[in-house]
Design an enzyme around this catalytic site. Structure first.
Site, PDB file in Angstrom:
ATOM      1  N   HIS A   8       0.839  -1.309  -0.042  1.00  0.00           N
ATOM      2  CA  HIS A   8      -0.184   0.133  -0.017  1.00  0.00           C
ATOM      3  C   HIS A   8       0.822   1.281  -0.089  1.00  0.00           C
ATOM      4  O   HIS A   8       2.017   1.180   0.273  1.00  0.00           O
ATOM      5  CB  HIS A   8      -1.016  -0.092   1.302  1.00  0.00           C
ATOM      6  CG  HIS A   8      -0.155   0.021   2.457  1.00  0.00           C
ATOM      7  ND1 HIS A   8       0.498   1.314   2.839  1.00  0.00           N
ATOM      8  CD2 HIS A   8      -0.052  -0.635   3.344  1.00  0.00           C
ATOM      9  CE1 HIS A   8       0.731   1.174   4.219  1.00  0.00           C
ATOM     10  NE2 HIS A   8       0.754  -0.283   4.425  1.00  0.00           N
ATOM     11  N   SER A  12       1.587   4.152  -5.103  1.00  0.00           N
ATOM     12  CA  SER A  12       1.976   5.265  -4.730  1.00  0.00           C
ATOM     13  C   SER A  12       3.360   5.129  -3.939  1.00  0.00           C
ATOM     14  O   SER A  12       4.527   4.412  -4.471  1.00  0.00           O
ATOM     15  CB  SER A  12       1.177   6.087  -3.437  1.00  0.00           C
ATOM     16  OG  SER A  12       1.379   7.249  -3.477  1.00  0.00           O
TER      17      SER A  12
END
Length: 309
Positions: free
Chosen positions: A69, A136
Site C-alpha cells: 500500500h 504510490s
C-alpha cells in the site's frame, strides 16, 4: 424462508445500531465480510523487533502476489482488488511498518529502509519468488525491491507510483512548493473530505458516521504521518538510476487524473525499463485498485497472463 427473513432483519438492525453507536464495530464487520469475499485471513508475523500484520489467502502452492500500500494507507486498500486473484494465486497484502496495525517504532521510514523491511518479511515467510504490486509509496518500494533483488521478482506492477521526477509537476508538489499544508495528512474533519476528493475522481461512498470515524483515526496519526512524509522527502531515493536494474516484466498503470503523482511519470519510466506495459485509466485518480477495483484487476490479470513466469 421466514427464519432467514428475520435473521436478515436482525442483521440489518444490528448494523444500523452499530453505525449509530460504534462505527468501529461496523468497520470491523465490513472488513470481516470483505476479507471473506476476498478469501483472505488476518495474520501476523514477528520480523526481528517488528510485528507485521498482513492478509493472506489463496492456494499455498500458487504463485505469490505481494501487495504494498501507499502513504497513510494500509492493507485494507487491496481487499476488493485481491478477491479477483485468490482463486489462483497465493495473495499477501501487508501493513507496512509504521502503518495499519503493524509496529510503529520511533525509527526511519524512508523508502530504502522500508524496502529492506519488506525483504526481511518475505524471507521470514519463506517466499523465494513472487509477483510484486505497489501503489504510490508502495510502488516506489516495490520498484526499489525489484531493482535490488531481481532474481526474486517474477513480475512488477506499479500503480501511480512515487519515486520519479515527472515532466509535469503534480498538484501535490505544486501545493507543497507554495508552502501549503500537505493534503495527504488529515488534521481536521474538513481535511478528510478534501483528501477523498483529492485522491479520487469518484470517491467511494461512505456514511457520515464512518467518515467521521476515519477522519478521527487519520487526525490521531497526523504527527506520525508528518514525520514519515518528511523522511520520504529528506531521504529520497530516485528510481531513475534503479529502473534499468529491473529484469522482471513491469506494468505501469496510472489514473489519468491523478493529482498526487502526475501520469507524465510514465514517459520517464518506460524508456528505462527492459520490458514494460502501459495502461492509463481514463477519469481515474491516484488509487485505481480502490476507485475501480474490478477494472484494475482485469488489467493486472491481462498483464500476468501475457507474462507467464
Amino acid at each position: 424462508m421466514k427464519k432467514l427473513f428475520f435473521a436478515l432483519v436482525l442483521l440489518l438492525a444490528g448494523a444500523a445500531g452499530a453505525l449509530y453507536l460504534s462505527p468501529g464495530a461496523l468497520i470491523g464487520g465490513v472488513q470481516w465480510v470483505e476479507r471473506g469475499l476476498a478469501g483472505l485471513s488476518s495474520e501476523q508475523a514477528q520480523v526481528g523487533e517488528l510485528q507485521i500484520h498482513y492478509y493472506e489467502g489463496g492456494p499455498a502452492d500458487g504463485e505469490t502476489i505481494l501487495m504494498i500500500h501507499g502513504f497513510g494507507a494500509n492493507r485494507d486498500n487491496w481487499l476488493r482488488f485481491a478477491r479477483h486473484f485468490t482463486a489462483r494465486y497465493h495473495v499477501i497484502a501487508l501493513d507496512l511498518p509504521g502503518f495499519g496495525e503493524s509496529s510503529k517504532p520511533d525509527a526511519s521510514y524512508d523508502v530504502a529502509t522500508q524496502t529492506e523491511r519488506v525483504q526481511a518479511f518475505i524471507e521470514a515467510l519463506g517466499i523465494d519468488k513472487l509477483h510484486l504490486i505497489g501503489n504510490s509509496m508502495g510502488g516506489h518500494i516495490a520498484a526499489l525491491y525489484a531493482a535490488r533483488y531481481p532474481q526474486q521478482v517474477l513480475s512488477l506492477a506499479l500503480l501511480d507510483n512515487a519515486g520519479v521526477t515527472a515532466p509535469n509537476q503534480s498538484e501535490l508538489f505544486q501545493r507543497l512548493e507554495r508552502g501549503e499544508s500537505n493534503p495527504l495528512v488529515v488534521r481536521n474533519a474538513a481535511d478528510f473530505e478534501n483528501l477523498m476528493n483529492f485522491v479520487f475522481v469518484a470517491p467511494p461512498p461512505l456514511p457520515d458516521a464512518l467518515k467521521q470515524h476515519f477522519a478521527e483515526q487519520a487526525m490521531a496519526n497526523s504527527a506520525h504521518y508528518d514525520k514519515i512524509f518528511a523522511q520520504l522527502r529528506e531521504r529520497y531515493v530516485p528510481l531513475e538510476p534503479e529502473l534499468p536494474k529491473i529484469t522482471a516484466p513491469t506494468l505501469l498503470l496510472w489514473g489519468d487524473r491523478d493529482r498526487v503523482l502526475d501520469v507524465s511519470s510514465i514517459a520517464v519510466m518506460q524508456p528505462l525499463l527492459r520490458k514494460s506495459s502501459v495502461v492509463i485509466m481514463k477519469d481515474c485518480g491516484h488509487a485505481p485498485m480502490i476507485e475501480r477495483p474490478e477494472e484494475t484487476a482485469k488489467h493486472y490479470q491481462d498483464f500476468l497472463d501475457a507474462n507467464p513466469s
